[in-house]
Scaffold this active site. Structure first.
Site, PDB file in Angstrom:
ATOM      1  N   TYR A 362      91.737  32.313  61.168  1.00  0.00           N
ATOM      2  CA  TYR A 362      92.112  32.068  59.771  1.00  0.00           C
ATOM      3  C   TYR A 362      93.478  32.679  59.387  1.00  0.00           C
ATOM      4  O   TYR A 362      94.022  33.492  60.092  1.00  0.00           O
ATOM      5  CB  TYR A 362      91.015  32.420  58.783  1.00  0.00           C
ATOM      6  CG  TYR A 362      90.526  33.850  58.649  1.00  0.00           C
ATOM      7  CD1 TYR A 362      91.130  34.939  59.239  1.00  0.00           C
ATOM      8  CD2 TYR A 362      89.393  34.088  57.854  1.00  0.00           C
ATOM      9  CE1 TYR A 362      90.640  36.212  59.051  1.00  0.00           C
ATOM     10  CE2 TYR A 362      88.896  35.364  57.660  1.00  0.00           C
ATOM     11  CZ  TYR A 362      89.530  36.416  58.267  1.00  0.00           C
ATOM     12  OH  TYR A 362      89.032  37.666  58.075  1.00  0.00           O
ATOM     13  N   GLU A 363      93.971  32.176  58.265  1.00  0.00           N
ATOM     14  CA  GLU A 363      95.322  32.489  57.793  1.00  0.00           C
ATOM     15  C   GLU A 363      96.343  32.226  58.903  1.00  0.00           C
ATOM     16  O   GLU A 363      97.264  33.015  59.134  1.00  0.00           O
ATOM     17  CB  GLU A 363      95.389  33.909  57.229  1.00  0.00           C
ATOM     18  CG  GLU A 363      94.492  34.010  55.995  1.00  0.00           C
ATOM     19  CD  GLU A 363      94.651  35.268  55.193  1.00  0.00           C
ATOM     20  OE1 GLU A 363      95.772  35.802  55.143  1.00  0.00           O
ATOM     21  OE2 GLU A 363      93.647  35.707  54.607  1.00  0.00           O
ATOM     22  N   GLY A 364      96.154  31.100  59.555  1.00  0.00           N
ATOM     23  CA  GLY A 364      97.061  30.701  60.635  1.00  0.00           C
ATOM     24  C   GLY A 364      96.471  31.070  61.975  1.00  0.00           C
ATOM     25  O   GLY A 364      96.303  32.254  62.277  1.00  0.00           O
TER      26      GLY A 364
END
Lengths: 379, 256, 325
Positions: A362-364
């Site tokens: 998550y978040e990239g």
């Protein structure tokens, strides 16, 4: 270079560790088991000011730097990754864009209660067909009189359903692609804003992850955050900072698993001696410690750059990439050191290994981080 | 209301104790904390202050590293800190109490608080000695404290129950677990703490010399206890093992 | 010239504490070695009746201050009384049991005479004509030997159950001394008794203790049943106290009570270092825990790896039979 934390940074580590060990750690296993966060912990964190660490006091924050924030997320995640991501998503993904892009009025109305912990925040960015490709959002916002009308859905939203304030990225002009997006502040309870499916996850199971559904949800136009057309940019800049939070979370998970592994290796006896006296275990511990230290230096550097107003996009991507892969590697080794016990829920390393995986996603994802790093190198 | 809290920095409760090359307790590399009983005292002082007007001053006798414990109290909400660094001399409870009493003698106070004992040497006598030196009453092992109209009502733990004691202020009290639940320093508190006054004094500053505080008790030697050996694990199902245990306690260990 | 080994004979409601007898028994040996007399100090109201019980443990003299003002223990009242005696007769050594009262009183008296006080000792011996005390410090993780070489009286509090109480009846000389009135600034407003048939934790010969593995306050009944069969006290680990299952007065460990029973039965206690610090001087330790890796097994003389909810009730029944036989 000075590799030494300031007196208050040290004090934050000690204070948050103390709190985490006494209050959070005993609940981490049961919360994971129940897939339910105990929000009395939120109230305690709000009381301590952990809900608004890097924001000025005039907006209800603690007036500390991002390194302090990173340390706090690290220490919380060391015992409970779900607690770490609750603070991280709240702070980096919702409070920060309001602080950075918000008007004075928006800040007083929304940042203040977020920072002092009265309200919980979340970011609505990901959609079924817009994950890493955040520019292709399908959620639309159409101006109608003094209000924007939102339609669409967001998935995998951390703090979803539990949060009171959401920063939502939507398309205001489909023809312009990512340049036709805007960010909106949407309050829970706004008519037309409901919650869809709750996700049942592999790890960070106490963290609430929901789908957000917008059906003719009318948001006052003064709730637009920043300028129209800048939604995608706001999202990307928010993620740059968010990476520091997730990197800190990953670092904390790794440290937690490592500490458990060291402790266990000293008390577990096989063949008449503690397993820590075997070189095979010693080398594993040495490698774990080295990677964790490297991750910590990367994470703290990214926070330092952000604090000193220097570019940090590449460095935060490096920190997030390395710390998350370190967390996955270290927790896997920790489970290995625990052997059969490590695979059971009797010991926390099993949970930590499940929790670690999400930090690579998550978040990239790790792949996106590499894209960001490469793009910075080759620009 | 002027409240003074005497506090001590101690080894962390999880610290492993070893001896140094001189056969004394090794303090290098040991993580230090505020004595947990003193945390109850600081918390109580803050609660008394928050109920009305007041000022909380924390005082410690120790080396420069003791500032960490004092800062923690400041971050919790205490207003001022005083550190008396006696230098490199052996102290006992008499010495520490003498330094504290001399320091406090020059200050205004209504209430003196401290933990009822420290978790390191566990001597449980310094605050009592300070009270004796200042000629004020002391109530020890307090689990509840109410202050009103120049008087205090203190509930103290005694064997097999408790007692409620009334004393006129100024008075000294020592805190027992159960008195309160100490707060964690807040982030804002941590930021404020660095701006609060930390008055660092030497022995000479408080008008004492080394002879006046020479320890009455001499430590002759330190040692580590012999590790207990693990005994036997009794095999078998619950019923079988329990029965065997009962037999062993009577016939082998002869303890029942 | 200071002279005499004194033992504060602590009484409460007409009962002399067992620890005082223990100190008199051991004090006799020390006094003989030092060639000094052994004296008991008895303070309170109507305590003259207790001189007989005290003389059973061999003091040469018993100093008595019997006064209405001393009916209940107060810090000032008892400090004044004991200090008057010390000032008048100048003992060389003054010993107390390490009880709530012993700790409270000894600190005040020690400061009044600007002397040294060694607390919670677990041994004393005569070395080169000097009384040397053994004290566990850092909750038993280290041991110091210490003395008070010059100041008099040399003072110490001794942990209950350290020495055996051995009767050694002697015709003691009883010396009554007037209480020289002084202010008693602590006014007792209320005394709350916890009704318990069980012995005081710090003085108990047997302790049955429960930890996190007890799973809830209701399950302590299991331990109480076992304790009742053995005439034991009930204790708890910090985890059980912090969970709110039992009150802090039950807590054994670094931030609780330090105990030295003959038998300590730890049920569902993992054996955190802080807990071990409070009970590892027990003569015999029994551990019942379902986690075979639990630290407590490292110090236990007897261990059962199993579910305490199965083991403890059976153990209670078995011990009931044994105790009856």
């Amino acid at each position: 270079m000075i590799f030494k934390l300031s007196e208050e940074q040290e004090m934050i580590r000690k204070t948050v560790r103390d709190f985490a060990e006494k209050e959070v750690a005993p609940k981490a296993g049961p919360m994971d088991e129940a897939e339910e966060f105990d929000y009395s912990l939120w109230d305690q964190m709000a009381e301590m000011g952990l809900t608004g660490i890097p924001f000025p006091e005039e907006y209800g924050g603690a007036g500390m730097d991002n390194l302090c924030y990173a340390i706090a997320v690290e220490e919380l995640s060391r015992v409970c990754a779900s607690t770490g991501v609750l603070i991280s998503a709240h702070t980096s993904l919702c409070s920060w864009p309001i602080y950075y892009f918000g008007t004075e009025e928006q800040k007083h109305k929304y940042l203040d209660p977020l920072a002092n912990g009265e309200k919980i925040g979340a970011l609505g960015l990901t959609e079924p067909s817009a994950g890493s490709d955040a520019g292709s959002v399908k959620t639309t916002a159409v101006l109608d009189g003094d209000e924007y009308v939102l339609n669409g859905s967001k998935i995998f939203i951390t703090n979803g359903e539990k949060a009171d304030i959401y920063v939502v990225i939507a398309s205001t002009d489909k023809t312009k692609g990512s340049k036709g997006t805007a960010a909106f502040i949407v309050e829970k309870g706004t008519p037309g804003f409901t919650f869809g499916k709750k996700e049942h996850k592999m790890g960070i199971r106490a963290s609430s992850t929901y789908e957000l559904v917008f059906e003719n949800c009318r948001v006052p136009k003064e709730n637009m955050l920043g300028e129209d057309g800048k939604g995608f940019k706001i999202a990307l800049m928010t993620l740059d900072g968010g990476r520091i939070g997730i990197a800190s979370q990953a670092l904390g998970i790794a440290q937690g698993a490592f500490d458990e592994a060291v402790k266990y290796s000293k008390i577990r006896e096989q063949f008449g001696k503690s397993i820590s006296s075997f070189q095979g275990i010693q080398w594993m511990l040495a490698d774990m410690a080295t990677r964790i230290d490297a991750a910590r230096l990367l994470v703290y550097r990214a926070a330092y750059l952000k604090d000193s107003g220097q570019p940090y996009s590449k460095e935060s991507a490096m920190a997030k990439l390395y710390a998350s892969e370190c967390a996955m590697w270290v927790t896997t080794k920790a489970v290995q050191i625990f052997g059969g016990y490590g695979y059971t829920r009797e010991y926390p390393v099993e949970r930590m290994m499940r929790d670690a995986k999400i930090t690579e996603i998550y978040e990239g994802t790790s792949e996106v981080q590499r894209i960001v790093i490469a793009a910075n190198i080759l620009k | 209301m002027k409240i003074l809290v005497c506090l001590k920095q101690t080894f962390d409760t999880e610290a492993k104790i070893t001896l140094d090359s001189n056969g004394k307790i090794e303090s290098k590399g040991v993580s230090m904390i505020m004595n947990p009983y003193d945390e109850f005292a600081v918390e109580e002082a803050l609660r008394i202050k928050e109920k009305g007007e007041g000022e909380v001053t924390v005082i410690s006798v120790g080396g420069q590293q003791t500032q960490d414990a004092l800062r923690q109290a400041l971050a919790m909400g205490a207003d001022k800190a005083v550190l008396v660094d006696p230098g490199e001399i052996e102290l006992d409870e008499f010495s520490t109490a003498t330094v504290l009493a001399k320091t406090i003698g020059g200050m205004e106070y209504d209430i003196i608080l401290g933990g009822f004992r420290a978790i390191d040497d566990g001597s449980a006598q310094v605050v009592g000695r300070v009270a004796e030196l200042l000629n004020i009453p002391v109530v020890n092992v307090v689990t509840k404290l109410e202050i009103e109209g120049g008087k205090a009502l203190a509930t103290r733990e005694v064997e097999g129950g408790s007692e409620v004691i009334e004393v006129a202020l100024p008075a000294a009290f020592t805190a027992q677990k159960g008195l309160n639940e100490p707060r964690y320093p807040s982030m804002k508190g941590i930021m404020k703490a660095k701006k609060k006054p930390m008055d660092k004094k030497t022995l000479a500053d408080v008008g004492l010399d080394e002879n006046q505080i020479a320890a009455k008790v001499k430590a002759l030697s330190f040692s580590l206890p012999e590790a207990r050996q693990a005994g036997k694990v009794i095999p078998g199902e619950a019923a079988e093992a329990a029965k065997e245990l009962a037999r062993l306690l009577r016939e082998e260990a002869k303890v029942i | 010239m200071a002279k005499g080994i004194w033992v504060f004979a602590e009484q409460r409601e007409g009962q002399v504490k067992k620890v005082s007898f223990e100190l008199l028994s051991e004090g006799r040996k020390v006094a003989d070695q030092l060639g000094e007399e052994l004296c008991a100090v008895l303070v309170g109201k109507n305590v003259s009746d207790l001189t007989e019980a005290v003389s059973a443990y061999g003091p040469d003299k018993i100093y008595v201050i019997d006064n209405d003002a001393l009916e209940n223990y107060t810090t000032d009242g008892y400090t004044n009384a004991v200090s008057d005696l010390v000032k008048k007769y100048e003992p060389s050594v003054l010993l107390f049991g390490c009880t709530v009262t012993g700790r409270d009183l000894s600190a005040q008296v020690a400061q009044r005479f600007q002397t040294g006080l060694m607390t919670d000792c677990t041994g004393m011996e005569v070395v080169d004509g000097q009384l040397v005390f053994t004290r566990p410090i850092y909750a038993g993780k280290a041991i110091v030997k210490a003395s008070c070489p010059e100041a008099r009286p040399a003072m110490a509090t001794i942990r209950p159950n350290t020495f055996a109480a051995v009767e050694n009846a002697k015709q003691a000389e009883v010396i009554n001394v007037e209480y020289g009135a002084g202010d008693i600034r602590q006014v007792i407003k209320d005394i709350i008794r916890q009704v318990s048939e069980r012995p005081e934790l710090t003085e108990a010969n047997i302790i049955v203790s429960g930890g996190r593995g007890m799973k809830g306050p209701e399950n302590f009944k299991l331990l109480e049943d076992l304790a009742d069969v053995l005439g034991a006290a009930v204790g708890a680990s910090r985890a059980a106290v912090d969970a709110g299952w039992v009150s802090h007065s039950f807590q054994v460990g670094q931030t609780g009570k330090t105990v030295s029973p003959v038998l300590y039965i730890a049920c569902g206690i993992s054996g955190a270092i802080q807990h071990l610090a409070g009970m590892s001087s027990a003569k015999c330790i029994v551990a019942i825990n379902k986690d075979e890796e639990a630290n407590i097994f490292k110090v236990a003389d007897y261990g059962i790896v199993g579910d305490l909810f199965e083991v403890v009730p059976i153990l209670t029944e078995e011990l009931k039979k044994i105790m009856a036989s």
